[in-house]
Design a protein around this motif. Structure first.
Motif, PDB file in Angstrom:
ATOM      1  N   LEU A  82       0.833  -1.204   0.000  1.00 12.97           N
ATOM      2  CA  LEU A  82       0.000   0.000   0.000  1.00 12.97           C
ATOM      3  C   LEU A  82       0.865   1.250   0.000  1.00 12.97           C
ATOM      4  O   LEU A  82       2.018   1.233   0.439  1.00 12.97           O
ATOM      5  CB  LEU A  82      -0.928  -0.004   1.220  1.00 12.97           C
ATOM      6  N   ASP A  83       0.272   2.335  -0.475  1.00 15.23           N
ATOM      7  CA  ASP A  83       1.008   3.590  -0.579  1.00 15.23           C
ATOM      8  C   ASP A  83       1.214   4.272   0.772  1.00 15.23           C
ATOM      9  O   ASP A  83       2.210   4.941   0.982  1.00 15.23           O
ATOM     10  CB  ASP A  83       0.268   4.543  -1.528  1.00 15.23           C
ATOM     11  N   ALA A  84       0.277   4.103   1.683  1.00 14.06           N
ATOM     12  CA  ALA A  84       0.358   4.747   2.998  1.00 14.06           C
ATOM     13  C   ALA A  84       1.126   3.866   3.979  1.00 14.06           C
ATOM     14  O   ALA A  84       1.153   2.637   3.834  1.00 14.06           O
ATOM     15  CB  ALA A  84      -1.043   5.014   3.530  1.00 14.06           C
ATOM     16  N   ASP A  94      -0.329  -1.865  13.226  1.00 10.61           N
ATOM     17  CA  ASP A  94      -1.642  -2.502  13.174  1.00 10.61           C
ATOM     18  C   ASP A  94      -1.961  -2.823  11.710  1.00 10.61           C
ATOM     19  O   ASP A  94      -2.641  -2.057  11.022  1.00 10.61           O
ATOM     20  CB  ASP A  94      -2.702  -1.596  13.784  1.00 10.61           C
ATOM     21  N   TYR A  95      -1.446  -3.959  11.265  1.00  8.80           N
ATOM     22  CA  TYR A  95      -1.590  -4.351   9.866  1.00  8.80           C
ATOM     23  C   TYR A  95      -3.044  -4.637   9.493  1.00  8.80           C
ATOM     24  O   TYR A  95      -3.474  -4.319   8.383  1.00  8.80           O
ATOM     25  CB  TYR A  95      -0.714  -5.572   9.564  1.00  8.80           C
ATOM     26  N   ILE A  96      -3.804  -5.214  10.409  1.00 11.60           N
ATOM     27  CA  ILE A  96      -5.215  -5.521  10.117  1.00 11.60           C
ATOM     28  C   ILE A  96      -5.978  -4.216   9.892  1.00 11.60           C
ATOM     29  O   ILE A  96      -6.714  -4.088   8.911  1.00 11.60           O
ATOM     30  CB  ILE A  96      -5.844  -6.371  11.236  1.00 11.60           C
ATOM     31  N   GLU A  97      -5.817  -3.265  10.768  1.00  8.28           N
ATOM     32  CA  GLU A  97      -6.484  -1.967  10.616  1.00  8.28           C
ATOM     33  C   GLU A  97      -6.057  -1.298   9.310  1.00  8.28           C
ATOM     34  O   GLU A  97      -6.882  -0.751   8.583  1.00  8.28           O
ATOM     35  CB  GLU A  97      -6.171  -1.069  11.814  1.00  8.28           C
ATOM     36  N   SER A 100      -7.633  -3.443   6.282  1.00  8.50           N
ATOM     37  CA  SER A 100      -9.097  -3.362   6.276  1.00  8.50           C
ATOM     38  C   SER A 100      -9.569  -1.954   5.947  1.00  8.50           C
ATOM     39  O   SER A 100     -10.489  -1.761   5.154  1.00  8.50           O
ATOM     40  CB  SER A 100      -9.676  -3.780   7.628  1.00  8.50           C
ATOM     41  N   ASN A 101      -8.938  -0.972   6.570  1.00  8.99           N
ATOM     42  CA  ASN A 101      -9.312   0.417   6.339  1.00  8.99           C
ATOM     43  C   ASN A 101      -9.055   0.817   4.887  1.00  8.99           C
ATOM     44  O   ASN A 101      -9.878   1.488   4.268  1.00  8.99           O
ATOM     45  CB  ASN A 101      -8.543   1.316   7.304  1.00  8.99           C
ATOM     46  N   TRP A 102      -7.925   0.405   4.323  1.00  7.82           N
ATOM     47  CA  TRP A 102      -7.623   0.721   2.931  1.00  7.82           C
ATOM     48  C   TRP A 102      -8.693   0.156   2.000  1.00  7.82           C
ATOM     49  O   TRP A 102      -9.159   0.849   1.096  1.00  7.82           O
ATOM     50  CB  TRP A 102      -6.241   0.161   2.536  1.00  7.82           C
ATOM     51  N   ALA A 103      -9.096  -1.092   2.216  1.00  8.09           N
ATOM     52  CA  ALA A 103     -10.051  -1.741   1.321  1.00  8.09           C
ATOM     53  C   ALA A 103     -11.469  -1.204   1.484  1.00  8.09           C
ATOM     54  O   ALA A 103     -12.275  -1.315   0.556  1.00  8.09           O
ATOM     55  CB  ALA A 103     -10.044  -3.250   1.540  1.00  8.09           C
ATOM     56  N   ALA A 104     -11.779  -0.606   2.636  1.00 12.42           N
ATOM     57  CA  ALA A 104     -13.164  -0.242   2.935  1.00 12.42           C
ATOM     58  C   ALA A 104     -13.477   1.250   2.867  1.00 12.42           C
ATOM     59  O   ALA A 104     -14.641   1.627   2.877  1.00 12.42           O
ATOM     60  CB  ALA A 104     -13.538  -0.764   4.318  1.00 12.42           C
ATOM     61  N   THR A 105     -12.463   2.097   2.822  1.00  8.07           N
ATOM     62  CA  THR A 105     -12.736   3.529   2.887  1.00  8.07           C
ATOM     63  C   THR A 105     -12.116   4.269   1.704  1.00  8.07           C
ATOM     64  O   THR A 105     -11.113   3.841   1.128  1.00  8.07           O
ATOM     65  CB  THR A 105     -12.200   4.142   4.188  1.00  8.07           C
ATOM     66  N   ALA A 106     -12.724   5.395   1.404  1.00  7.53           N
ATOM     67  CA  ALA A 106     -12.234   6.229   0.308  1.00  7.53           C
ATOM     68  C   ALA A 106     -10.929   6.906   0.713  1.00  7.53           C
ATOM     69  O   ALA A 106     -10.810   7.388   1.848  1.00  7.53           O
ATOM     70  CB  ALA A 106     -13.277   7.278  -0.050  1.00  7.53           C
ATOM     71  N   PRO A 107      -9.954   6.948  -0.198  1.00  8.53           N
ATOM     72  CA  PRO A 107      -8.732   7.694   0.093  1.00  8.53           C
ATOM     73  C   PRO A 107      -9.034   9.191   0.229  1.00  8.53           C
ATOM     74  O   PRO A 107     -10.071   9.671  -0.247  1.00  8.53           O
ATOM     75  CB  PRO A 107      -7.849   7.443  -1.134  1.00  8.53           C
TER      76      PRO A 107
END
Length: 136
Positions: A82-84, A94-97, A100-107
Motif C-alpha cells: 500500500l502507498d500509505a 496494526d496491519y489488520i487496521e 481493512s481500512n484501505w479496502a473499505a474507505t475512500a482515500p
C-alpha cells in the motif's frame, strides 16, 4: 502450508467470485456471505469457512486473525504494497487496521473506496513482489 504468495492469489480469486465486505464486523450474511479482506486472508490461510465470530464479535475476530501466522503474513504483504504507512495501535504496527481500512474507505480526496478490481490488483501485485522481489 501454502506460501504467502499462494494465499494472496487465492484471496484474489475469492474476492473476484464472492466480493468483499466493507462494513461493520468482519463479515455479513447474505445470499452469499461476504468477508472483509482480512477475514478472507484468515479463511484462505487456514483453509476453513468463516468462523461465526466474524459476523458478530470484532474483538474475537481480531484475536482469531492475529493468531494465524499465515493470515498475518498475507496481511503484512498487502500492507507493504500500500502507498500509505501502516498505522499503529498501542505503539505497535496494526496491519489488520491498515489493510481493512484501505479496502473499505475512500482515500483522502476521493469519494469511494478502491474498486474490487483495484483491491484484487493490489493483492496480486503483493503476491508478485513476494515471488519476484526484484521485478519492477
Amino acid at each position: 502450508m501454502p506460501s504467502t504468495a499462494r494465499i494472496l492469489r487465492k484471496m484474489a480469486t475469492v474476492i473476484n467470485t464472492q466480493g468483499i465486505h466493507r462494513g461493520e464486523q468482519f463479515a455479513i450474511h447474505g445470499p452469499m456471505d461476504q468477508l472483509d479482506i482480512c477475514a478472507i486472508a484468515y479463511t484462505v490461510a487456514e483453509d476453513r469457512p468463516a468462523p461465526a465470530v466474524f459476523f458478530t464479535d470484532e474483538v474475537a475476530s481480531l484475536d482469531l486473525i492475529e493468531s494465524s501466522e499465515p493470515a498475518m503474513a498475507a496481511i503484512r504483504a498487502i500492507s507493504d504494497a500500500l502507498d500509505a504507512d501502516v498505522c499503529e495501535t498501542s505503539g505497535r504496527p496494526d496491519y489488520i487496521e491498515h489493510v481493512s481500512n484501505w479496502a473499505a474507505t475512500a482515500p483522502v480526496g476521493e469519494h469511494f473506496p478502491p474498486t474490487t478490481s483495484e483491491v484484487i490488483g493490489r493483492i496480486l501485485r503483493a503476491a508478485e513482489a513476494l515471488t519476484h522481489p526484484h521485478a519492477a
